[in-house]
Design an enzyme around this catalytic site. Structure first.
Site, PDB file in Angstrom:
ATOM      1  N   TYR A 141       0.824  -1.211   0.000  1.00  0.00           N
ATOM      2  CA  TYR A 141       0.000   0.000   0.000  1.00  0.00           C
ATOM      3  C   TYR A 141       0.862   1.266   0.000  1.00  0.00           C
ATOM      4  O   TYR A 141       0.390   2.328  -0.384  1.00  0.00           O
ATOM      5  CB  TYR A 141      -0.949   0.037   1.200  1.00  0.00           C
ATOM      6  CG  TYR A 141      -2.046  -1.019   1.175  1.00  0.00           C
ATOM      7  CD1 TYR A 141      -2.259  -1.816   0.058  1.00  0.00           C
ATOM      8  CD2 TYR A 141      -2.873  -1.203   2.273  1.00  0.00           C
ATOM      9  CE1 TYR A 141      -3.248  -2.775   0.040  1.00  0.00           C
ATOM     10  CE2 TYR A 141      -3.876  -2.167   2.254  1.00  0.00           C
ATOM     11  CZ  TYR A 141      -4.053  -2.952   1.136  1.00  0.00           C
ATOM     12  OH  TYR A 141      -5.039  -3.902   1.118  1.00  0.00           O
ATOM     13  N   LYS A 191       3.319 -15.399   2.130  1.00  0.00           N
ATOM     14  CA  LYS A 191       3.218 -16.160   0.878  1.00  0.00           C
ATOM     15  C   LYS A 191       4.657 -16.456   0.449  1.00  0.00           C
ATOM     16  O   LYS A 191       5.096 -16.090  -0.654  1.00  0.00           O
ATOM     17  CB  LYS A 191       2.447 -15.306  -0.149  1.00  0.00           C
ATOM     18  CG  LYS A 191       2.033 -16.030  -1.399  1.00  0.00           C
ATOM     19  CD  LYS A 191       0.932 -17.057  -1.193  1.00  0.00           C
ATOM     20  CE  LYS A 191       0.656 -17.798  -2.490  1.00  0.00           C
ATOM     21  NZ  LYS A 191      -0.149 -19.009  -2.310  1.00  0.00           N
ATOM     22  N   ASP A 223      -3.206 -18.145   1.734  1.00  0.00           N
ATOM     23  CA  ASP A 223      -4.369 -18.822   1.138  1.00  0.00           C
ATOM     24  C   ASP A 223      -4.902 -19.892   2.090  1.00  0.00           C
ATOM     25  O   ASP A 223      -6.110 -20.024   2.296  1.00  0.00           O
ATOM     26  CB  ASP A 223      -4.038 -19.411  -0.244  1.00  0.00           C
ATOM     27  CG  ASP A 223      -2.651 -20.029  -0.326  1.00  0.00           C
ATOM     28  OD1 ASP A 223      -1.864 -19.868   0.629  1.00  0.00           O
ATOM     29  OD2 ASP A 223      -2.346 -20.679  -1.334  1.00  0.00           O
ATOM     30  N   ASP A 247      -5.312  -6.724   5.884  1.00  0.00           N
ATOM     31  CA  ASP A 247      -6.513  -6.002   5.482  1.00  0.00           C
ATOM     32  C   ASP A 247      -7.622  -7.003   5.137  1.00  0.00           C
ATOM     33  O   ASP A 247      -8.764  -6.913   5.593  1.00  0.00           O
ATOM     34  CB  ASP A 247      -6.164  -5.133   4.256  1.00  0.00           C
ATOM     35  CG  ASP A 247      -7.258  -4.147   3.905  1.00  0.00           C
ATOM     36  OD1 ASP A 247      -8.247  -4.066   4.648  1.00  0.00           O
ATOM     37  OD2 ASP A 247      -7.124  -3.453   2.874  1.00  0.00           O
ATOM     38  N   ASP A 251     -10.923  -8.521   7.788  1.00  0.00           N
ATOM     39  CA  ASP A 251     -12.341  -8.387   7.419  1.00  0.00           C
ATOM     40  C   ASP A 251     -13.016  -9.755   7.333  1.00  0.00           C
ATOM     41  O   ASP A 251     -14.190  -9.901   7.696  1.00  0.00           O
ATOM     42  CB  ASP A 251     -12.507  -7.629   6.100  1.00  0.00           C
ATOM     43  CG  ASP A 251     -12.591  -6.121   6.344  1.00  0.00           C
ATOM     44  OD1 ASP A 251     -12.364  -5.694   7.501  1.00  0.00           O
ATOM     45  OD2 ASP A 251     -12.886  -5.368   5.407  1.00  0.00           O
TER      46      ASP A 251
END
Ligand code: NAD
Length: 355
Positions: A141, A191, A223, A247, A251
């Site tokens: 980001y 990852k 994942d 992020d 959620d």
């Protein structure tokens, strides 16, 4: 010595829910002999109305000098058409920056009394208690980006994920500290099978863990973590991860509890910690006395735990919330036949009375 809490009500239901949380904080402080001092400051739409900008210097300075900041929520239709550089939401980003907040903590607790609201089966979700620690100021980001370029006649865009050893060290160390107040297990999510930045993350996390012998660190690919959160959320204690993965996973985890009004959060870092519910200012129900104050009340419990080191007082608030819910009291957002519907104020008094 008294501890100073800066309260920023913000907009919409912000005033109602911060009033509720400060009342509960006062009660917990009285019971546990903690000397608290409250000071109200403005941010968001309220500050635009008063000062023409969403985050006045006076609010920043007060937050810097405080022991902790409790925030309601900012924004609403009244300020939808202000210039982009003074939008109410800028206040949150500005505060995070001014206070050097690099970690976002999102606990998701699903007591048995709330498992019926979850999209998952009660037996899978009941008694889930997971804390997601998300890196907040680095990664993709904030990396270099290119909106559009043409390579061999084809338009492309790119974003770069960068993490440094000090950035990973401080966030993993913070997650290990948080785990010591819980069940002592940290899962670092990355990852590393594909990304170089994840391989550095993993190496660094292993190094940090050597300084925390009482914490058990393991690794999981993002994942797989996304699947495990839906299949067996009870297996997690603390998850620590990058800005982008955090992020998304936070959620995903937030919906396990089935209600946005219940979820607290903390942002921590170099300076004063910032505590706020994860929901927005809910302008559709503002002023009606029906907002669920529990997300903000549980944020106040996190404030006691993480900024004031008052574990017993924090736990007393959390148990009071659990007890009131188990007795069947609900604000309108969670009301169902057979339960007892209460207003914001009534829910607050019930929680206070159980501390
Ligand atoms: P929202 O979270 O404010 O509301 C979504 C829905 O959930 C609404 O129906 C609302 O009534 C309900 N809800 C939210 N909190 C509740 C509570 N405590 N009790 C009962 N019901 C609750 O999201 P939105 O409608 O997308 O945004 C409204 C405003 O809030 C916008 O201006 C947005 O920019 C802002 N916002 C602020 C923050 C923040 O301050 N951190 C976060 C998200 C959105």
């Amino acid at each position: 010595m008294s501890k100073k809490i800066v309260v920023i009500p913000g907009d919409g239901i912000g005033g109602e829910i911060t009033d509720a949380a400060t009342a509960v904080l006062r009660k917990a402080a009285q019971k546990h002999s903690i000397d608290l001092e409250f000071e109200t400051h403005h941010a968001g739409g309220a500050a635009i109305d008063l000062y023409g900008i969403p985050l006045p210097d006076s609010t920043i300075e007060a937050a810097r000098q405080a022991d902790a900041v409790l925030l309601g929520a900012v924004g609403g239709p009244k300020w939808d058409n202000v210039a982009p550089d003074i939008r109410p939401e800028k206040a949150i980003l500005g505060l995070r920056k001014a206070l050097g907040l690099y970690a976002n903590l999102r606990p998701v607790r699903v007591p048995a009394s709330l498992s019926e609201y979850s999209p998952l089966k009660p037996e899978i979700v009941s008694d889930t208690d997971v804390l997601i620690v998300r890196e907040l100021t680095g990664g993709i980001y904030f990396g270099e980006k290119c909106e559009a370029t043409v390579v061999d006649g084809v338009e492309q865009a790119w974003d770069i994920e960068v993490y440094s050893v000090p950035e990973v060290t401080r966030i993993v160390a913070l997650a290990c500290q948080a785990a010591k107040l819980r069940r002592g297990k940290v899962v670092s999510v990355d990852k590393a099978n594909v990304l170089a930045s994840s391989r550095l993350w993993r190496r660094t996390a292993d190094k940090v863990a050597q300084d925390h012998a009482d914490v058990e660190l393991s690794h999981m690919y993002v994942d797989n973590c996304a699947m495990q959160l839906a299949l067996a959320p009870k297996n997690f204690d603390v998850i620590v991860t990058s800005n982008l993965f955090g992020d998304i996973l936070s959620d995903e985890a937030a919906v396990l509890g089935g209600s946005i009004g219940m979820m607290p959060s903390a942002s921590m870092g170099e300076g004063t910690g910032l505590y706020e519910p994860i929901h927005g200012s809910a302008p559709d129900i503002a002023g009606k006395g029906i907002a669920n104050p529990i997300g903000t009340i549980l944020s106040a419990a996190m404030l006691l735990r993480h900024s004031l080191n008052e574990e017993a007082a924090a736990a007393s608030i959390e148990s009071a919330v659990d007890k009131v819910l188990a007795e069947g009291y609900r604000t309108a957002d969670l009301y169902r036949a057979g339960l007892t519907k209460v207003s914001t104020g009534e829910m607050t008094r019930l929680i206070e009375n159980n501390i």
